[in-house]
Design an enzyme around this catalytic site. Structure first.
Site, PDB file in Angstrom:
ATOM      1  N   TYR A 197       3.881   3.155  12.235  1.00  0.00           N
ATOM      2  CA  TYR A 197       2.892   3.749  11.325  1.00  0.00           C
ATOM      3  C   TYR A 197       1.791   4.461  12.120  1.00  0.00           C
ATOM      4  O   TYR A 197       1.140   3.842  12.960  1.00  0.00           O
ATOM      5  CB  TYR A 197       2.293   2.641  10.463  1.00  0.00           C
ATOM      6  CG  TYR A 197       1.283   3.123   9.478  1.00  0.00           C
ATOM      7  CD1 TYR A 197       1.688   3.879   8.389  1.00  0.00           C
ATOM      8  CD2 TYR A 197      -0.064   2.858   9.651  1.00  0.00           C
ATOM      9  CE1 TYR A 197       0.762   4.350   7.487  1.00  0.00           C
ATOM     10  CE2 TYR A 197      -0.998   3.318   8.751  1.00  0.00           C
ATOM     11  CZ  TYR A 197      -0.581   4.067   7.670  1.00  0.00           C
ATOM     12  OH  TYR A 197      -1.494   4.541   6.786  1.00  0.00           O
ATOM     13  N   ASP A 251      -2.679  -2.998   2.822  1.00  0.00           N
ATOM     14  CA  ASP A 251      -3.072  -3.141   4.229  1.00  0.00           C
ATOM     15  C   ASP A 251      -4.251  -4.102   4.382  1.00  0.00           C
ATOM     16  O   ASP A 251      -5.119  -4.185   3.511  1.00  0.00           O
ATOM     17  CB  ASP A 251      -3.441  -1.771   4.812  1.00  0.00           C
ATOM     18  CG  ASP A 251      -2.220  -0.873   4.956  1.00  0.00           C
ATOM     19  OD1 ASP A 251      -1.101  -1.363   4.706  1.00  0.00           O
ATOM     20  OD2 ASP A 251      -2.391   0.311   5.296  1.00  0.00           O
ATOM     21  N   GLU A 258       0.816  -1.211   0.000  1.00  0.00           N
ATOM     22  CA  GLU A 258       0.000   0.000   0.000  1.00  0.00           C
ATOM     23  C   GLU A 258       0.851   1.263   0.000  1.00  0.00           C
ATOM     24  O   GLU A 258       0.438   2.312  -0.457  1.00  0.00           O
ATOM     25  CB  GLU A 258      -0.912  -0.013   1.223  1.00  0.00           C
ATOM     26  CG  GLU A 258      -1.845   1.172   1.303  1.00  0.00           C
ATOM     27  CD  GLU A 258      -3.116   0.865   2.067  1.00  0.00           C
ATOM     28  OE1 GLU A 258      -3.575  -0.294   2.020  1.00  0.00           O
ATOM     29  OE2 GLU A 258      -3.657   1.772   2.705  1.00  0.00           O
TER      30      GLU A 258
END
Length: 862
Positions: free
Chosen positions: A318, A106, A10
């Site tokens: 993240y 993801d 992604e």
DNA sequence: GCAAGGTC
């Protein structure tokens, strides 16, 4: 046969994780290439739905007749900004040399859509070669390699893709159609959407609750008891109630108590030991809430800072996650991180033993509660060169992380009941016995009274009343929203929902909007003039209120204003993803909804008068904040007016024949003083120059002329106040201390003698050089807003650094020739002198006595 | 000029 496989992730960072795990070292333009793998990445969505005018250029114009827009088939196009990366991927997926294409976007609905739309748009249809990589665990090499052994057929995720597709299409249909319908009807941009409108409704409701709130008086009775063991405060109560709502009742009781002669007696004293587990790890929203509450950061700012820590500094995981846990495979990762942090931040991590960290800690390691990503955690100590904001955010994350591995906080609650005059009084106390995680993660106590320790009393002990107080209090309205409160309600809007099964849904993982977009939604509402940010507060504008009010009156469109409806849509999408709902039903419903809503908005009778009022205010540009009440001062046709209810502060656009520009108004509001300006015309038709000041006269804030700063009509500095402010901004950024020693310690020179050494004579700040002036480094409001400057150019003469130094020392310069724009040239020396108050001016001392008329001074004030 | 969802 070539056994190379293609992996699509992604985002770049995940591709890098794969490259590391699979030993792929060569980085090409847009992908990594190794012997067995080529790894490429998306940048989020690379493909988006057509805009209406992509279907038909005629739809560029917004017209009622073209609504509802319901395309037969929805088409996609690559997004402009990421076209290059899209082409890279398209080129790769078409190559036949790959034995398999591994989809590793993801693990969630949007991740699925991102991959599928890219494949679709690339014209790749054979799903045989495609497999799905699916995990929410932290992508350490071990996890990547293990998951690579468990690749799933792509078709397993087809239903999830359908659900994502319907989400996209439904949002498009609702947004495009209803935004156009409303905008066309009302003649001003009114955007509507599943998420933004539901959030705006929360804000509108809150504002109205606050405006219609009628405070009620109530009374509390407190007694301060004293005994030889110590003092305590008892709060009157009866039947669990502490508030007395009748003044008379309170007064009578108070009188009665004051006449009581017997001391108070301890009726009971109960102690209860409790423990509190550490807070869960951070999701993005949690971090944004904390950063807003503690440091006042808007949600968007926190996201930006976290993004930079993740992307550039690589010390944070993240950030766009809604998970508060880690996966069980992250155990060793956690131990590593803890060990690194322990060295770097002993004060935070000293209490944690990395080897004691175990998977049995279900509050940290919990696969069942993982979503697309794991919780936000530090990866390594923050590198040097981080900004102060980055340090603050990182510190918060570190503390939360460290707290998670600390023991529970142990405390003791005490509940004391004292009887006095046949009435009962309670005292609550909380004593922390063992702070545990609170040692590193401080949380403010909500209840002030709990802070006071209760003396070691026993049942039957007596205390004499020192003070018997009857306090009058008022009920308070619910607070204005802040980023923190709004994010909380977006994440968990359950309390605004009546229906029980939807409440349940909201208690789970579903909220209004998603982690990645919540901060954006707030900014969108601000951009649309629906809400305003004033400091920490977020408040709906008249325009926002108007929209919600009108929508609520619509039978069909009103569903957009209720959080229930977004929840219901989510429920249906979930059912589709789980294969529990017939395909196609959902979209049909949405189409019907949109068609009906458009019809309704076409024929609805809008309250136009209210609308135009609301609009003229909401669209009026803010020029600054009101000195009287702090609300926004906006530009209206004839004046700048404060829009605080009941506040009548104004700045007229025309003063003594001179136009006051928005920039002048804005500076005036910011600095409370600006100018001087030329070009005013007095009642006697005489031109004059004057500064403007905002001050309080007879209790009212007003704009007045300030003649003190402008004794010389034609010697005003050429810069407008705005330029000066900008100039000062530049000064601050490239702060180059002027050759002066630091501030001296002797007392301020309000006596009127300029400083001998050359620092700011008004506040002893440093003198720094800007583009057009030398000024005081303490110019920022938070540093005291010192307004001292010496302009570099005076009446056409450019001052040297040496001149400035001479002036700052209070000495006279040598005589120079001045060539003013108007009038004859003349010779004069300069000297800085004290003027009224603690102010200074540059005095012009003509060498030729005939020029005495020019004997004048230039204020050293910006 | 329009949505919400990604990521930067």
């Amino acid at each position: 046969m070539d056994m190379t496989e293609l992996i699509l992730t992604e985002k770049h960072s995940v591709a890098a994780d794969f490259a590391k795990a699979l030993g792929v070292k060569t980085k090409k333009d847009g992908f990594f290439e190794g012997e067995n793998y080529v790894i490429t990445w998306a940048v989020g969505h690379l493909v988006e739905l057509y805009a209406p005018d992509d279907y038909d250029p005629g739809l560029k114009k917004w017209r009622m007749e073209t609504l509802p827009l319901i395309p037969d088939t929805f088409k996609y196009k690559p997004m402009g900004k990421t076209l290059k990366q899209f082409k890279t991927i398209k080129n790769l997926v078409k190559q036949s040399r790959f034995s398999r294409i591994i989809i590793a976007t993801d693990a969630g609905r949007e991740g699925e859509v991102i991959a599928r739309t890219i494949l679709l748009q690339s014209g790749v249809v054979d799903k045989e070669r495609m497999v799905r990589f699916w995990t929410s665990q932290a992508l350490v090499p071990k996890v990547v390699r293990a998951t690579m052994e468990q690749l799933q057929p792509l078709t397993h995720y087809d239903r999830l893709w359908r659900a994502g597709y319907y989400r996209q299409v439904a949002d498009w249909l609702v947004g495009m159609n209803l935004t156009r319908a409303l905008t066309v009807r009302l003649g001003d941009l009114f955007s509507v959407g599943r998420v933004q409108t539901a959030v705006l409704a929360l804000l509108a409701q809150r504002k109205q609750e606050r405006e219609t709130f009628v405070p009620e008086l109530f009374w509390l009775i407190k007694i301060r008891f004293k005994s030889d063991k110590g003092e305590w405060t008892g709060h009157w109560f009866k039947n669990k109630q502490t508030r007395i709502t009748q003044k008379e009742t309170a007064r009578t009781l108070h009188q009665h108590l004051k006449q009581e002669t017997d001391p108070g007696t301890v009726l009971s004293l109960t102690k209860e030991k409790k423990k509190e587990p550490p807070p869960l790890l951070f999701s993005l929203t949690d971090l944004q809430q904390e950063a807003n509450a503690r440091m006042g950061f808007p949600a968007k700012k926190t996201l930006a800072v976290a993004q930079s820590l993740y992307q550039d500094k690589k010390c944070l995981s993240y950030p766009r996650t809604d998970s508060r846990v880690l996966g069980t495979t992250s155990l060793n990762l956690v131990r590593d991180i803890l060990a690194k942090c322990q060295t770097a931040y002993p004060d935070i991590f000293a209490g944690v033993d990395p080897q004691q960290v175990a998977l049995s800690n279900k509050r940290v390691f919990n696969d069942a509660r993982l979503t697309d990503h794991h919780a936000l955690i530090p990866f390594k100590p923050i590198p040097a060169g981080a900004t102060p904001d980055e340090k603050k955010i990182f510190d918060l994350v570190c503390r939360r992380f460290a707290a998670a591995f600390h023991p529970h906080c142990h405390f003791e609650n005490t509940h004391l009941i004292t009887e006095f005059g046949k009435e009962t009084f309670q005292t609550r106390g909380k004593v922390i016995l063992e702070p545990g995680w609170r040692r590193v993660y401080h949380i403010k106590s909500r209840n002030k009274d709990e802070a006071e320790p209760i003396p070691p009393l026993c049942k039957g002990d007596t205390g004499t009343p020192e003070k018997i107080l009857c306090e009058e209090k008022k009920t308070t309205p619910p607070p204005d929203y802040s980023d923190a409160l709004l994010l909380k309600d977006m994440t968990n809007p359950g309390r605004y929902v009546a229906e029980e099964n939807i409440k349940k849904l909201y208690r789970g993982e579903i909220g209004i909007g998603t982690q990645s977009t919540r901060a954006q939604i707030i900014e969108t509402l601000i951009r649309r003039n629906y809400i305003e940010r004033t400091g920490k507060r977020l408040v709906a504008t008249d325009k926002g209120i108007y929209l919600i009010e009108q929508l609520k009156k619509c039978a069909t469109s009103s569903v957009l204003t209720s959080p229930e409806e977004t929840a219901r849509w989510e429920m249906k999408l979930n059912a589709i993803a789980l294969g529990e709902a017939p395909d196609g039903q959902f979209l049909k419903e949405i189409k019907t909804f949109v068609t009906q809503a458009v019809g309704e908005l076409q024929t609805k009778v809008f309250d136009i008068k209210k609308f135009s009022q609301a609009l003229s205010r909401a669209n009026a540009k803010e020029v600054g904040k009101c000195p009287a009440c702090g609300n926004s001062v906006r530009e209206l046709p004839k004046l700048y007016a404060c829009d605080g209810t009941g506040c009548d502060f104004v700045i007229w656009k025309r003063m003594a024949g001179k136009q006051i520009s928005p920039k002048m108004a804005s500076n005036l509001l910011k600095f409370r003083k600006s100018g001087p300006f030329k070009g005013f015309i007095s009642k006697k038709k005489k031109r004059f120059s004057a500064g403007l000041v905002i001050n309080k006269v007879d209790g009212k804030w007003k704009v007045n002329f300030d003649f003190n700063t402008s004794k010389a009509p034609d010697t005003c500095p050429p810069e407008s106040p705005l330029h000066v402010a900008m100039d000062m901004g530049i000064m601050d950024m490239n702060e180059t201390p002027f050759k002066t020693p630091p501030a001296l310690s002797h007392e301020p020179s309000s006596s009127g003698t300029p400083d001998k050494k050359g620092c700011c004579p008004m506040c002893k700040g440093k003198i720094i050089e800007g583009k057009t002036a030398f000024g005081c480094s303490n110019w920022r409001p938070e540093h005291g807003n010192c307004r001292f400057v010496i302009w570099k150019e005076i009446l056409g003469k450019r001052l040297t650094e040496k001149n400035i130094e001479t002036l700052l020392q209070g000495k006279k310069t040598r005589a120079y020739v001045f060539k003013p724009l108007k009038g004859e040239k003349f010779k004069a020396a300069l000297k800085m002198v004290a003027t009224h108050g603690n102010a200074f001016a540059i005095q012009i001392l003509p060498a030729d006595i005939k020029n005495n008329t020019l004997h004048t001074q230039i204020p050293c004030l910006r």
